[in-house]
Scaffold this active site. Sequence first.
Site, PDB file in Angstrom:
ATOM      1  N   GLU A  91       6.699 -18.451 -44.824  1.00 26.78           N
ATOM      2  CA  GLU A  91       5.672 -17.942 -43.893  1.00 26.78           C
ATOM      3  C   GLU A  91       5.216 -19.048 -42.950  1.00 26.78           C
ATOM      4  O   GLU A  91       4.923 -18.800 -41.771  1.00 26.78           O
ATOM      5  CB  GLU A  91       4.484 -17.368 -44.657  1.00 26.78           C
ATOM      6  N   TRP A 141       7.674 -19.061 -40.289  1.00 25.82           N
ATOM      7  CA  TRP A 141       7.430 -17.993 -39.298  1.00 25.82           C
ATOM      8  C   TRP A 141       6.384 -18.463 -38.277  1.00 25.82           C
ATOM      9  O   TRP A 141       6.464 -18.185 -37.092  1.00 25.82           O
ATOM     10  CB  TRP A 141       6.908 -16.717 -39.973  1.00 25.82           C
ATOM     11  N   TRP A 183       4.468   4.147 -21.625  1.00 29.23           N
ATOM     12  CA  TRP A 183       3.507   4.285 -22.718  1.00 29.23           C
ATOM     13  C   TRP A 183       2.535   5.423 -22.468  1.00 29.23           C
ATOM     14  O   TRP A 183       2.278   5.785 -21.318  1.00 29.23           O
ATOM     15  CB  TRP A 183       2.732   2.973 -22.888  1.00 29.23           C
ATOM     16  N   ASN A 237      -1.378  -8.828 -43.949  1.00 30.73           N
ATOM     17  CA  ASN A 237      -0.157  -8.834 -43.120  1.00 30.73           C
ATOM     18  C   ASN A 237       0.590  -7.497 -43.133  1.00 30.73           C
ATOM     19  O   ASN A 237       1.018  -7.002 -42.106  1.00 30.73           O
ATOM     20  CB  ASN A 237       0.775  -9.952 -43.565  1.00 30.73           C
ATOM     21  N   TRP A 286       1.657  -1.803 -26.746  1.00 34.40           N
ATOM     22  CA  TRP A 286       1.323  -2.773 -27.787  1.00 34.40           C
ATOM     23  C   TRP A 286       0.334  -3.823 -27.295  1.00 34.40           C
ATOM     24  O   TRP A 286      -0.419  -4.395 -28.078  1.00 34.40           O
ATOM     25  CB  TRP A 286       2.600  -3.453 -28.309  1.00 34.40           C
ATOM     26  N   TRP A 295       2.942  -8.499 -32.879  1.00 36.33           N
ATOM     27  CA  TRP A 295       2.887  -7.236 -32.132  1.00 36.33           C
ATOM     28  C   TRP A 295       4.242  -6.877 -31.548  1.00 36.33           C
ATOM     29  O   TRP A 295       4.677  -5.730 -31.605  1.00 36.33           O
ATOM     30  CB  TRP A 295       1.802  -7.295 -31.033  1.00 36.33           C
TER      31      TRP A 295
HETATM   32  C1  LIG Z   1       0.610  -7.389 -35.540  1.00 39.13           C
HETATM   33  C2  LIG Z   1       0.394  -8.735 -36.192  1.00 39.13           C
HETATM   34  C3  LIG Z   1      -0.572  -9.594 -35.687  1.00 39.13           C
HETATM   35  C4  LIG Z   1      -0.768 -10.855 -36.277  1.00 39.13           C
HETATM   36  N1  LIG Z   1      -1.729 -11.691 -35.753  1.00 39.13           N
HETATM   37  C5  LIG Z   1      -1.898 -12.932 -36.292  1.00 39.13           C
HETATM   38  C6  LIG Z   1      -2.856 -13.841 -35.746  1.00 39.13           C
HETATM   39  O1  LIG Z   1      -3.516 -13.561 -34.743  1.00 39.13           O
HETATM   40  N2  LIG Z   1      -3.016 -15.040 -36.369  1.00 39.13           N
HETATM   41  C7  LIG Z   1      -2.280 -15.410 -37.462  1.00 39.13           C
HETATM   42  O2  LIG Z   1      -2.478 -16.517 -37.980  1.00 39.13           O
HETATM   43  N3  LIG Z   1      -1.361 -14.580 -37.979  1.00 39.13           N
HETATM   44  C8  LIG Z   1      -1.151 -13.360 -37.440  1.00 39.13           C
HETATM   45  N4  LIG Z   1      -0.221 -12.514 -37.991  1.00 39.13           N
HETATM   46  C9  LIG Z   1       0.622 -12.981 -39.117  1.00 39.13           C
HETATM   47  C10 LIG Z   1       0.068 -12.682 -40.516  1.00 39.13           C
HETATM   48  O3  LIG Z   1      -0.290 -11.351 -40.616  1.00 39.13           O
HETATM   49  C11 LIG Z   1      -1.133 -13.561 -40.879  1.00 39.13           C
HETATM   50  O4  LIG Z   1      -0.840 -14.909 -40.626  1.00 39.13           O
HETATM   51  C12 LIG Z   1      -1.482 -13.411 -42.368  1.00 39.13           C
HETATM   52  O5  LIG Z   1      -1.789 -12.074 -42.662  1.00 39.13           O
HETATM   53  C13 LIG Z   1      -2.657 -14.293 -42.690  1.00 39.13           C
HETATM   54  O6  LIG Z   1      -3.020 -14.172 -44.022  1.00 39.13           O
HETATM   55  P1  LIG Z   1      -2.825 -15.373 -45.031  1.00 39.13           P
HETATM   56  O7  LIG Z   1      -3.383 -16.624 -44.455  1.00 39.13           O
HETATM   57  O8  LIG Z   1      -3.362 -14.924 -46.345  1.00 39.13           O
HETATM   58  O9  LIG Z   1      -1.247 -15.507 -45.058  1.00 39.13           O
HETATM   59  P2  LIG Z   1      -0.226 -16.090 -46.141  1.00 39.13           P
HETATM   60  O10 LIG Z   1       0.623 -14.964 -46.568  1.00 39.13           O
HETATM   61  O11 LIG Z   1      -0.898 -16.886 -47.175  1.00 39.13           O
HETATM   62  O12 LIG Z   1       0.715 -17.022 -45.238  1.00 39.13           O
HETATM   63  C14 LIG Z   1       0.468 -18.420 -45.059  1.00 39.13           C
HETATM   64  C15 LIG Z   1       0.365 -18.748 -43.603  1.00 39.13           C
HETATM   65  O13 LIG Z   1       1.602 -18.538 -42.943  1.00 39.13           O
HETATM   66  C16 LIG Z   1       1.365 -18.102 -41.619  1.00 39.13           C
HETATM   67  N5  LIG Z   1       1.968 -16.778 -41.462  1.00 39.13           N
HETATM   68  C17 LIG Z   1       2.093 -15.827 -42.417  1.00 39.13           C
HETATM   69  N6  LIG Z   1       2.749 -14.758 -41.921  1.00 39.13           N
HETATM   70  C18 LIG Z   1       3.023 -15.036 -40.636  1.00 39.13           C
HETATM   71  C19 LIG Z   1       3.680 -14.327 -39.591  1.00 39.13           C
HETATM   72  N7  LIG Z   1       4.209 -13.112 -39.777  1.00 39.13           N
HETATM   73  N8  LIG Z   1       3.749 -14.910 -38.379  1.00 39.13           N
HETATM   74  C20 LIG Z   1       3.245 -16.145 -38.157  1.00 39.13           C
HETATM   75  N9  LIG Z   1       2.623 -16.858 -39.107  1.00 39.13           N
HETATM   76  C21 LIG Z   1       2.513 -16.314 -40.329  1.00 39.13           C
HETATM   77  C22 LIG Z   1      -0.138 -18.047 -41.417  1.00 39.13           C
HETATM   78  O14 LIG Z   1      -0.554 -19.251 -40.823  1.00 39.13           O
HETATM   79  C23 LIG Z   1      -0.630 -17.906 -42.846  1.00 39.13           C
HETATM   80  O15 LIG Z   1      -1.939 -18.378 -43.025  1.00 39.13           O
HETATM   81  C24 LIG Z   1       0.015 -11.248 -37.402  1.00 39.13           C
HETATM   82  C25 LIG Z   1       0.977 -10.362 -37.897  1.00 39.13           C
HETATM   83  C26 LIG Z   1       1.178  -9.121 -37.304  1.00 39.13           C
HETATM   84  C27 LIG Z   1       2.217  -8.205 -37.865  1.00 39.13           C
END
Ligand SMILES: Cc1cc2nc3c(=O)[nH]c(=O)nc-3n(C[C@H](O)[C@H](O)[C@H](O)COP(=O)(O)OP(=O)(O)OC[C@H]3O[C@@H](n4cnc5c(N)ncnc54)[C@H](O)[C@@H]3O)c2cc1C
Length: 480
Positions: A278, A281, A310, A345, A363, A386
């Site tokens: 993650e 990512w 859209w 997520n 979107w 998105w």
């Molecule tokens: C539509 C959409 C919008 C999103 N908007 C954001 C946003 O504005 N800010 C944001 O930080 N994340 C965003 N995410 C990614 C992800 O959903 C969040 O980072 C995650 O839910 C944060 O929870 P966590 O810290 O418990 O994640 P964990 O599962 O603990 O992951 C650890 C870290 O990895 C990073 N990470 C995890 N998943 C992703 C991902 N898919 N893309 C990029 N980084 C990721 C984050 O920094 C996160 O804190 C988005 C995902 C989607 C599908």
Amino acid sequence: MRLVWFRNDLRCHGHRPLTQALAGNEPVSALYMLCPQQWDHHDVAPVRRAYVLNSLLELGESLQRLGVDLHVINAGDFQRSVDQLAGFVDEHGVTEVFCNRDYPLNELNRDRAVAERLQARGVPVHGFDDQMLVPPRALNTGKGTPYTVFTAFKKRWDAWMDDADPQPVPAPRKRPGAARFVGRGVVERALNELSVDERLVALWPAGEKDAAKQLQRFVEQDLADYRRRRDFPDQPGTSGLSVALSAGTLAPLDAYRAARLAMADAGARDGAACWIGELAWRDFYRQILHRFPRLAKGAPFRPETGLLRWSDNEEHFAAWCQGRTGYPLVDAAMRQLVQTGWMHNRLRMLSAMFLSKHLFIDWRRGERFFMRHLVDGDFAANNGGWQWSASTGTDAAPYFRVFSPMRQSQRFDAEGRFIARYVPELAELDNKTIHEPWKQPLMSHGYPPPIVAHQGVKQQVESAFRQARDAWQQQQGSNQ
Ligand SMILES: Cc1cc2nc3c(=O)[nH]c(=O)nc-3n(C[C@H](O)[C@H](O)[C@H](O)COP(=O)(O)OP(=O)(O)OC[C@H]3O[C@@H](n4cnc5c(N)ncnc54)[C@H](O)[C@@H]3O)c2cc1C
């Protein structure tokens, strides 16, 4: 005097610019420039502003303990911040500036303007890449182009991390003598002017101390089970560190190293590897944004999807925003976002796909709504997420993939506990009906029926994408 310019990196620990600036014998000061108009322009959520401002209060105190003055100036917006910085440099006799690089377009333009202005004064700006694990231009395909497919990127990313084996940043050296926090009042005034519910702010304790504690708690308690639990919104299976990583109260390297250390325990290896994925990512979307700056201007990654037509159904958009679409898990997700400033997520993917596919609403409207509410709102990750969900992005979900809100609900909230928490109208329903309350309309008082049918969505979306693709090909043909 050396100046450390803080931006999205509100911490002292794991902060290379600060450590490097303090390594010499010259006096060191720190600066943060508030840009509330820029926040307005970027749709930054009030709860995120509160997190940043409260983190700044903690940063000022930590810097004081290190013997470094923190100056906070209200610069208004990025354009004026260039003048303000140049003025500060002149007034205080700054000889060198140290900062972590920012990668989105407006930030890059600001930094280029700053570098030019300071170069004319003979003041170098030293940039560092602590906001990412791998700098955004470090990895290229064999053809020298940026990676646009995650799996290939991740393979190279892993190899780069193994080779580089980045070590923790040494702790900053303390300076003797008392230091000042100039501009504490500016931060306190900005906090007072915010219109945000205190209960919401209290959900997100600010600052690097809390971020470090949260990382430790996550690694000790939840990391081992991360892969197994991360998809279930009712469980505390994920780290909740996104706000800390996006505001820089936690260094990505500290997060990565904590997970790598945990891998020494065989029981935690799989969970830790999945979590590191993650973090990759996060780097992936940052390098995409940096290397395809058109994304910062609202462009879809796949140009043909710019021709999608859209829907402008405002009632549908309002129902989505309010969590009243009639699909329980989508509605629970949207209410979680508005009530807590965060969304799980899996639910971000589900609700984004619902808006862009079931309702076929642009979107970019959803992206903006998320930014206006998310405490972790981060342009690169939000835009990436998105565009993935709407199938307009790089390495996105294929356009014919449409999550079924019922199926997602049955799989990831089987008992309906998450739904019951955020959609109390449905709390009394059994764990079968709660996913499809329209089957028992008399039981679900006050809860709307579905605003659109799920059946047929896939075909409509496929047809719309095909039309856009054909129109694009025709356009390209006539341009040749
Ligand atoms: C539509 C959409 C919008 C999103 N908007 C954001 C946003 O504005 N800010 C944001 O930080 N994340 C965003 N995410 C990614 C992800 O959903 C969040 O980072 C995650 O839910 C944060 O929870 P966590 O810290 O418990 O994640 P964990 O599962 O603990 O992951 C650890 C870290 O990895 C990073 N990470 C995890 N998943 C992703 C991902 N898919 N893309 C990029 N980084 C990721 C984050 O920094 C996160 O804190 C988005 C995902 C989607 C599908």
